[in-house]
Design a protein around this motif. Structure first.
Motif, PDB file in Angstrom:
ATOM      1  N   ALA A 131       7.106   1.717  -8.349  1.00  0.00           N
ATOM      2  CA  ALA A 131       7.623   0.378  -8.643  1.00  0.00           C
ATOM      3  C   ALA A 131       7.458  -0.535  -7.437  1.00  0.00           C
ATOM      4  O   ALA A 131       7.035  -1.690  -7.563  1.00  0.00           O
ATOM      5  CB  ALA A 131       9.086   0.453  -9.069  1.00  0.00           C
ATOM      6  N   PHE A 132       7.768  -0.015  -6.252  1.00  0.00           N
ATOM      7  CA  PHE A 132       7.591  -0.812  -5.037  1.00  0.00           C
ATOM      8  C   PHE A 132       6.116  -1.154  -4.823  1.00  0.00           C
ATOM      9  O   PHE A 132       5.791  -2.274  -4.398  1.00  0.00           O
ATOM     10  CB  PHE A 132       8.143  -0.087  -3.810  1.00  0.00           C
ATOM     11  CG  PHE A 132       7.951  -0.876  -2.545  1.00  0.00           C
ATOM     12  CD1 PHE A 132       8.789  -1.939  -2.256  1.00  0.00           C
ATOM     13  CD2 PHE A 132       6.930  -0.568  -1.663  1.00  0.00           C
ATOM     14  CE1 PHE A 132       8.609  -2.683  -1.094  1.00  0.00           C
ATOM     15  CE2 PHE A 132       6.739  -1.306  -0.509  1.00  0.00           C
ATOM     16  CZ  PHE A 132       7.580  -2.362  -0.220  1.00  0.00           C
ATOM     17  N   GLN A 135       2.288  -5.414  -4.598  1.00  0.00           N
ATOM     18  CA  GLN A 135       0.980  -5.964  -4.972  1.00  0.00           C
ATOM     19  C   GLN A 135       1.132  -7.341  -5.603  1.00  0.00           C
ATOM     20  O   GLN A 135       0.374  -8.254  -5.288  1.00  0.00           O
ATOM     21  CB  GLN A 135       0.266  -5.028  -5.950  1.00  0.00           C
ATOM     22  CG  GLN A 135      -0.172  -3.730  -5.350  1.00  0.00           C
ATOM     23  CD  GLN A 135      -1.331  -3.915  -4.408  1.00  0.00           C
ATOM     24  OE1 GLN A 135      -2.278  -4.624  -4.703  1.00  0.00           O
ATOM     25  NE2 GLN A 135      -1.249  -3.292  -3.257  1.00  0.00           N
ATOM     26  N   LEU A 136       2.096  -7.482  -6.490  1.00  0.00           N
ATOM     27  CA  LEU A 136       2.317  -8.770  -7.155  1.00  0.00           C
ATOM     28  C   LEU A 136       2.797  -9.845  -6.176  1.00  0.00           C
ATOM     29  O   LEU A 136       2.416 -11.011  -6.298  1.00  0.00           O
ATOM     30  CB  LEU A 136       3.324  -8.616  -8.294  1.00  0.00           C
ATOM     31  CG  LEU A 136       2.845  -7.820  -9.505  1.00  0.00           C
ATOM     32  CD1 LEU A 136       3.989  -7.586 -10.479  1.00  0.00           C
ATOM     33  CD2 LEU A 136       1.688  -8.544 -10.193  1.00  0.00           C
ATOM     34  N   ALA A 137       3.625  -9.450  -5.231  1.00  0.00           N
ATOM     35  CA  ALA A 137       4.187 -10.410  -4.279  1.00  0.00           C
ATOM     36  C   ALA A 137       3.274 -10.653  -3.075  1.00  0.00           C
ATOM     37  O   ALA A 137       3.535 -11.552  -2.278  1.00  0.00           O
ATOM     38  CB  ALA A 137       5.555  -9.925  -3.804  1.00  0.00           C
ATOM     39  N   GLY A 138       2.231  -9.838  -2.928  1.00  0.00           N
ATOM     40  CA  GLY A 138       1.344  -9.992  -1.781  1.00  0.00           C
ATOM     41  C   GLY A 138       1.901  -9.424  -0.492  1.00  0.00           C
ATOM     42  O   GLY A 138       1.514  -9.832   0.598  1.00  0.00           O
ATOM     43  N   PRO A 172     -11.267  -5.595  -2.232  1.00  0.00           N
ATOM     44  CA  PRO A 172     -10.622  -6.836  -2.678  1.00  0.00           C
ATOM     45  C   PRO A 172      -9.240  -6.549  -3.250  1.00  0.00           C
ATOM     46  O   PRO A 172      -9.017  -5.500  -3.873  1.00  0.00           O
ATOM     47  CB  PRO A 172     -11.563  -7.354  -3.774  1.00  0.00           C
ATOM     48  CG  PRO A 172     -12.855  -6.654  -3.569  1.00  0.00           C
ATOM     49  CD  PRO A 172     -12.538  -5.347  -2.906  1.00  0.00           C
ATOM     50  N   PRO A 173      -8.296  -7.463  -3.057  1.00  0.00           N
ATOM     51  CA  PRO A 173      -6.939  -7.240  -3.570  1.00  0.00           C
ATOM     52  C   PRO A 173      -6.894  -6.970  -5.074  1.00  0.00           C
ATOM     53  O   PRO A 173      -6.064  -6.190  -5.536  1.00  0.00           O
ATOM     54  CB  PRO A 173      -6.205  -8.540  -3.221  1.00  0.00           C
ATOM     55  CG  PRO A 173      -6.960  -9.098  -2.061  1.00  0.00           C
ATOM     56  CD  PRO A 173      -8.390  -8.698  -2.267  1.00  0.00           C
TER      57      PRO A 173
END
Length: 125
Positions: free
Chosen positions: A43-44, A49-52, A92-93
């Protein structure tokens, strides 16, 4: 010198954490607390990843590396140098995010399949 050694240890721990996130269901299906830690780690990973965000171990390693004197062709030990190649791959992210989502989906399926057959694992500390 001490900062370099600790930074090398942090890189190896980071690599082991990544391996745990990949192979965690193996132990998580046997030990409930391992499963809880594993799912929380996944989850973290998705949230970061979503928050950068970067992993806190990355920040710790960078901070330690800034406190050392550069020595040799690359900082740190031989093992840490090659572990860093895996931990900090130049991708790439979007690729990293898709790999994270794929990992979570596969492991969610694994947990669902295991628990739907056998029920939740017993609590074993």
């Amino acid at each position: 010198m001490l900062a370099r050694i600790i930074a090398d240890i942090v890189v190896v721990v980071h690599l082991l954490w990544i391996f745990f996130l990949i192979a965690g269901p193996y132990w998580g299906r046997k030990y409930r607390m391992v499963g809880v830690v594993h799912v929380a780690g996944l989850a973290f990973a998705v949230i970061s990843q979503l928050a950068g965000w970067y992993c806190p171990l990355t920040y710790l390693e960078v901070w330690l590396r800034q406190r050392q004197d550069p020595a040799g062709a690359y900082p740190g030990s031989f093992l840490a140098h090659y572990a860093e190649q895996i931990v900090y791959a130049e991708l790439p992210p979007a690729v990293i995010f898709l790999a994270t989502v794929a990992l979570v989906l596969v492991q969610a399926w694994f947990y669902w399949r295991t628990y739907s057959r056998n029920g939740a694992p017993p609590y074993r500390p």
